[in-house]
Scaffold this motif. Structure first.
Motif: not given
Length: 191
Positions: A140-141, A146-151
């Motif tokens: 939902e958030q 974006t809740p995560y780092f890209r890589s």
């Protein structure tokens, strides 16, 4: 020697996997592959943040399980051992389930019912272990940020704040015992 060699090889593969040049090349080659060979290796979220996915983690997240596999029996045994240790020192034991970005964004939601996380959650519920499932909260958030780092596999600052807020708002957390001073007296072997 075999273990050290495998560990070294895995380190090289991991470094290559997250190399921007490799990711760019993969994004050019992969669309040309047959559909059965493709893996959604990146996705742009509503806030414009882009996530790259690990192929092995994607395959694991997309896999359907019966629940009878050895990994689930081993996990159940380990969870029971940790609960026994916690209650032995007067503490409670609870589990917070934090999804990988592959589980949350690369795998279609209809596959989640037979996935590892659903089976683990059911094991926890059946065992009477309090569980906070952060899959719906993080999904939902993600429409906000974006809740995560890209890589890599880690939550970013926003994702960690979402997790912390969810834990603080979890009613079950207020009911958990926090342990006794007995834990300080335990020997290293007992811990």
């Amino acid at each position: 020697d075999r273990r050290e060699s495998a560990r070294h090889q895995n380190r090289l593969v991991r470094q290559l996997q997250y190399n921007p040049t490799f990711l760019w090349l993969q994004s050019m080659v992969e669309p040309q592959l047959p559909v059965t060979s493709r893996v959604i290796h990146r996705k742009t979220l509503p806030d414009g943040g882009e996530l790259f996915f690990d192929r092995k983690k994607f395959r694991f997240a997309a896999r359907a399980f019966s629940g009878d596999e050895k990994i689930f029996r081993n996990l159940h045994t380990a969870l029971e051992e940790v609960r026994t240790l916690a209650t032995g020192i007067g503490a409670s034991f609870a589990v917070v389930m934090i999804p990988s970005k592959e589980e949350l964004f690369a795998v279609p939601q209809d596959l989640h019912a037979k996935g590892a996380a659903a089976i683990v959650k059911q094991q926890l519920v059946d065992s009477g272990i309090p569980v906070l499932d952060l899959y719906p909260v993080l999904r939902e958030q993600a429409s906000v940020n974006t809740p995560y780092f890209r890589s890599d596999i880690h939550l970013n600052r926003f994702g960690n704040r979402v997790v912390a807020d969810a834990i603080l708002q979890w009613d079950e957390i207020r009911e958990l015992r926090i342990g006794s001073q007995k834990s300080d007296a335990l020997s290293v072997d007992e811990r």
